[in-house]
Structures are given as C-alpha cells and as structure tokens.
Design a protein around this motif. Sequence first.
Motif, PDB file in Angstrom:
ATOM      1  N   ALA A 111       0.834  -1.198   0.000  1.00 32.12           N
ATOM      2  CA  ALA A 111       0.000   0.000   0.000  1.00 32.12           C
ATOM      3  C   ALA A 111       0.874   1.255   0.000  1.00 32.12           C
ATOM      4  O   ALA A 111       0.519   2.267  -0.614  1.00 32.12           O
ATOM      5  CB  ALA A 111      -0.933  -0.011   1.203  1.00 32.12           C
ATOM      6  N   ASP A 112       2.037   1.184   0.651  1.00 33.76           N
ATOM      7  CA  ASP A 112       2.961   2.323   0.690  1.00 33.76           C
ATOM      8  C   ASP A 112       3.481   2.686  -0.702  1.00 33.76           C
ATOM      9  O   ASP A 112       3.829   3.833  -0.956  1.00 33.76           O
ATOM     10  CB  ASP A 112       4.153   2.023   1.594  1.00 33.76           C
ATOM     11  CG  ASP A 112       3.764   1.986   3.068  1.00 33.76           C
ATOM     12  OD1 ASP A 112       2.647   2.428   3.405  1.00 33.76           O
ATOM     13  OD2 ASP A 112       4.584   1.510   3.873  1.00 33.76           O
ATOM     14  N   LYS A 113       3.563   1.699  -1.584  1.00 33.12           N
ATOM     15  CA  LYS A 113       4.004   1.971  -2.956  1.00 33.12           C
ATOM     16  C   LYS A 113       2.828   2.292  -3.877  1.00 33.12           C
ATOM     17  O   LYS A 113       2.973   3.033  -4.839  1.00 33.12           O
ATOM     18  CB  LYS A 113       4.782   0.780  -3.526  1.00 33.12           C
ATOM     19  CG  LYS A 113       6.166   0.678  -2.962  1.00 33.12           C
ATOM     20  CD  LYS A 113       6.991  -0.345  -3.687  1.00 33.12           C
ATOM     21  CE  LYS A 113       8.400  -0.332  -3.080  1.00 33.12           C
ATOM     22  NZ  LYS A 113       9.247  -1.367  -3.645  1.00 33.12           N
ATOM     23  N   ALA A 114       1.665   1.723  -3.577  1.00 27.61           N
ATOM     24  CA  ALA A 114       0.503   1.918  -4.448  1.00 27.61           C
ATOM     25  C   ALA A 114       0.085   3.390  -4.521  1.00 27.61           C
ATOM     26  O   ALA A 114      -0.272   3.876  -5.597  1.00 27.61           O
ATOM     27  CB  ALA A 114      -0.664   1.067  -3.959  1.00 27.61           C
ATOM     28  N   ILE A 115       0.162   4.090  -3.412  1.00 26.36           N
ATOM     29  CA  ILE A 115      -0.291   5.490  -3.397  1.00 26.36           C
ATOM     30  C   ILE A 115       0.594   6.367  -4.283  1.00 26.36           C
ATOM     31  O   ILE A 115       0.082   7.034  -5.196  1.00 26.36           O
ATOM     32  CB  ILE A 115      -0.413   6.020  -1.953  1.00 26.36           C
ATOM     33  CG1 ILE A 115      -1.554   5.266  -1.256  1.00 26.36           C
ATOM     34  CG2 ILE A 115      -0.644   7.530  -1.931  1.00 26.36           C
ATOM     35  CD1 ILE A 115      -1.610   5.446   0.236  1.00 26.36           C
ATOM     36  N   PRO A 116       1.930   6.383  -4.103  1.00 26.66           N
ATOM     37  CA  PRO A 116       2.745   7.192  -5.007  1.00 26.66           C
ATOM     38  C   PRO A 116       2.643   6.729  -6.466  1.00 26.66           C
ATOM     39  O   PRO A 116       2.654   7.561  -7.383  1.00 26.66           O
ATOM     40  CB  PRO A 116       4.177   7.032  -4.487  1.00 26.66           C
ATOM     41  CG  PRO A 116       4.097   6.329  -3.194  1.00 26.66           C
ATOM     42  CD  PRO A 116       2.721   5.799  -3.025  1.00 26.66           C
ATOM     43  N   LEU A 117       2.501   5.423  -6.684  1.00 29.69           N
ATOM     44  CA  LEU A 117       2.348   4.926  -8.054  1.00 29.69           C
ATOM     45  C   LEU A 117       1.077   5.470  -8.696  1.00 29.69           C
ATOM     46  O   LEU A 117       1.080   5.878  -9.854  1.00 29.69           O
ATOM     47  CB  LEU A 117       2.269   3.400  -8.049  1.00 29.69           C
ATOM     48  CG  LEU A 117       3.528   2.631  -8.315  1.00 29.69           C
ATOM     49  CD1 LEU A 117       3.253   1.144  -8.269  1.00 29.69           C
ATOM     50  CD2 LEU A 117       4.166   3.013  -9.615  1.00 29.69           C
ATOM     51  N   GLY A 118      -0.014   5.437  -7.944  1.00 32.49           N
ATOM     52  CA  GLY A 118      -1.281   5.954  -8.462  1.00 32.49           C
ATOM     53  C   GLY A 118      -1.209   7.441  -8.773  1.00 32.49           C
ATOM     54  O   GLY A 118      -1.743   7.900  -9.787  1.00 32.49           O
ATOM     55  N   LEU A 119      -0.540   8.197  -7.913  1.00 26.37           N
ATOM     56  CA  LEU A 119      -0.378   9.636  -8.165  1.00 26.37           C
ATOM     57  C   LEU A 119       0.476   9.887  -9.400  1.00 26.37           C
ATOM     58  O   LEU A 119       0.161  10.762 -10.229  1.00 26.37           O
ATOM     59  CB  LEU A 119       0.233  10.324  -6.942  1.00 26.37           C
ATOM     60  CG  LEU A 119      -0.653  10.374  -5.698  1.00 26.37           C
ATOM     61  CD1 LEU A 119       0.142  10.846  -4.487  1.00 26.37           C
ATOM     62  CD2 LEU A 119      -1.856  11.274  -5.936  1.00 26.37           C
ATOM     63  N   ALA A 120       1.563   9.113  -9.558  1.00 23.99           N
ATOM     64  CA  ALA A 120       2.425   9.260 -10.735  1.00 23.99           C
ATOM     65  C   ALA A 120       1.653   8.897 -12.002  1.00 23.99           C
ATOM     66  O   ALA A 120       1.718   9.610 -13.010  1.00 23.99           O
ATOM     67  CB  ALA A 120       3.676   8.402 -10.603  1.00 23.99           C
ATOM     68  N   LEU A 121       0.911   7.801 -11.958  1.00 20.84           N
ATOM     69  CA  LEU A 121       0.100   7.376 -13.102  1.00 20.84           C
ATOM     70  C   LEU A 121      -0.895   8.459 -13.496  1.00 20.84           C
ATOM     71  O   LEU A 121      -1.031   8.805 -14.666  1.00 20.84           O
ATOM     72  CB  LEU A 121      -0.639   6.079 -12.758  1.00 20.84           C
ATOM     73  CG  LEU A 121      -1.620   5.563 -13.801  1.00 20.84           C
ATOM     74  CD1 LEU A 121      -0.882   4.907 -14.951  1.00 20.84           C
ATOM     75  CD2 LEU A 121      -2.584   4.574 -13.176  1.00 20.84           C
ATOM     76  N   THR A 122      -1.576   9.015 -12.504  1.00 24.64           N
ATOM     77  CA  THR A 122      -2.561  10.072 -12.759  1.00 24.64           C
ATOM     78  C   THR A 122      -1.902  11.294 -13.403  1.00 24.64           C
ATOM     79  O   THR A 122      -2.417  11.849 -14.378  1.00 24.64           O
ATOM     80  CB  THR A 122      -3.273  10.463 -11.448  1.00 24.64           C
ATOM     81  OG1 THR A 122      -3.909   9.293 -10.921  1.00 24.64           O
ATOM     82  CG2 THR A 122      -4.289  11.558 -11.664  1.00 24.64           C
ATOM     83  N   GLU A 123      -0.760  11.710 -12.883  1.00 27.70           N
ATOM     84  CA  GLU A 123      -0.045  12.863 -13.433  1.00 27.70           C
ATOM     85  C   GLU A 123       0.395  12.604 -14.872  1.00 27.70           C
ATOM     86  O   GLU A 123       0.241  13.455 -15.751  1.00 27.70           O
ATOM     87  CB  GLU A 123       1.165  13.191 -12.554  1.00 27.70           C
ATOM     88  CG  GLU A 123       1.985  14.374 -13.020  1.00 27.70           C
ATOM     89  CD  GLU A 123       1.235  15.699 -12.997  1.00 27.70           C
ATOM     90  OE1 GLU A 123       1.608  16.593 -13.796  1.00 27.70           O
ATOM     91  OE2 GLU A 123       0.288  15.860 -12.207  1.00 27.70           O
ATOM     92  N   LEU A 124       0.934  11.423 -15.138  1.00 27.54           N
ATOM     93  CA  LEU A 124       1.431  11.109 -16.480  1.00 27.54           C
ATOM     94  C   LEU A 124       0.298  11.002 -17.496  1.00 27.54           C
ATOM     95  O   LEU A 124       0.423  11.483 -18.630  1.00 27.54           O
ATOM     96  CB  LEU A 124       2.258   9.825 -16.447  1.00 27.54           C
ATOM     97  CG  LEU A 124       3.583   9.951 -15.688  1.00 27.54           C
ATOM     98  CD1 LEU A 124       4.186   8.575 -15.435  1.00 27.54           C
ATOM     99  CD2 LEU A 124       4.560  10.855 -16.437  1.00 27.54           C
ATOM    100  N   ILE A 125      -0.809  10.397 -17.107  1.00 23.24           N
ATOM    101  CA  ILE A 125      -1.955  10.309 -18.028  1.00 23.24           C
ATOM    102  C   ILE A 125      -2.543  11.693 -18.267  1.00 23.24           C
ATOM    103  O   ILE A 125      -2.876  12.052 -19.397  1.00 23.24           O
ATOM    104  CB  ILE A 125      -3.012   9.314 -17.504  1.00 23.24           C
ATOM    105  CG1 ILE A 125      -2.464   7.883 -17.633  1.00 23.24           C
ATOM    106  CG2 ILE A 125      -4.335   9.463 -18.254  1.00 23.24           C
ATOM    107  CD1 ILE A 125      -3.347   6.817 -17.027  1.00 23.24           C
ATOM    108  N   THR A 126      -2.650  12.493 -17.215  1.00 30.60           N
ATOM    109  CA  THR A 126      -3.168  13.859 -17.364  1.00 30.60           C
ATOM    110  C   THR A 126      -2.292  14.659 -18.329  1.00 30.60           C
ATOM    111  O   THR A 126      -2.803  15.361 -19.210  1.00 30.60           O
ATOM    112  CB  THR A 126      -3.245  14.558 -15.992  1.00 30.60           C
ATOM    113  OG1 THR A 126      -4.100  13.797 -15.141  1.00 30.60           O
ATOM    114  CG2 THR A 126      -3.792  15.969 -16.112  1.00 30.60           C
ATOM    115  N   ASN A 127      -0.969  14.553 -18.179  1.00 26.71           N
ATOM    116  CA  ASN A 127      -0.058  15.250 -19.094  1.00 26.71           C
ATOM    117  C   ASN A 127      -0.243  14.777 -20.528  1.00 26.71           C
ATOM    118  O   ASN A 127      -0.234  15.588 -21.461  1.00 26.71           O
ATOM    119  CB  ASN A 127       1.399  15.037 -18.673  1.00 26.71           C
ATOM    120  CG  ASN A 127       1.806  15.937 -17.534  1.00 26.71           C
ATOM    121  OD1 ASN A 127       1.096  16.862 -17.167  1.00 26.71           O
ATOM    122  ND2 ASN A 127       2.955  15.649 -16.946  1.00 26.71           N
ATOM    123  N   ALA A 128      -0.392  13.472 -20.724  1.00 24.07           N
ATOM    124  CA  ALA A 128      -0.584  12.946 -22.073  1.00 24.07           C
ATOM    125  C   ALA A 128      -1.876  13.486 -22.683  1.00 24.07           C
ATOM    126  O   ALA A 128      -1.902  13.882 -23.852  1.00 24.07           O
ATOM    127  CB  ALA A 128      -0.579  11.420 -22.059  1.00 24.07           C
TER     128      ALA A 128
END
Length: 140
Positions: free
Chosen positions: A41-58
Amino acid sequence: MQQVDAGSYVVDLCAALEAITEGGERIRLESKVEEGIFVSADKAIPLGLALTELITNAVKYAFPPPHSGTILAQVRRHQPGRIELVIQDNGVGMAGLREGSLGYGLVRSLVQQIEGDIDIRSEAGVTVTISFPDLPPEGQ
C-alpha cells in the motif's frame, strides 16, 4: 503489510481517468496488465499519483486538436524482483523535457519514494517507464 493488486489498481485508475479524455472519441485510454503483481500500500499510493499525473499530461499535451490517438498504461514484471509501470502515447511527442516543470518534479519525487527509476523517451509519442523493486516473497 497490506498488499494491493497492481493490475486491478491500474485498470480502476484508468477507468476513473477516462472522464478527462472527453468521452474517448479523440483520445482512447487503455490498460494492459499482468495478473498476480502485488505492491505494498505504501508503494501503491505514489504509483497511483504518478500514473494520474502522467496520463493527465498525455491528455493535455500529446494530442493537440485535431490529433487523436491512444494512451496505454501497462503493469508488468520486467525481470525477477522488478515491476514496471509504463505509460505510452502515440501523440506528437515532446520537443524537450522541461526539468523545472511541476509535473516532472512531482513524478520524479514519487518515483524516489518507491525506490524506483524513471526513463522518458520521445519516439513516435512519449513512453515513460517507471521500474521499481518487487515485494519480497511471503515470509521474508
């Protein structure tokens, strides 16, 4: 330690982010995930935020009208002990990486939190690969 199914997590996040593609007529958002990949869970949260940022940028930059295309989010086991999250688009690409941009700094910081590496390539669109250590096997 609480574990999160990384594949389901990415699929669910992509489904939630489809709203920003304006109905998916011009920009399609797809996910392709391997089964059986779990992250803490400690990795899932930053991963989800990074994924959201990268998709939003795309969505914002890869397909200026009238361009259309696809954004693909993948989770896969890259090699023993490493997992990859890949966000790939077939958009217009990037002229250059803006090191000082807020989004880039945020993603770099999130990748550091999960002790990962990031690779960004702009060839026939943009491909961002985040590689990070896998969970140790049960009982270790």
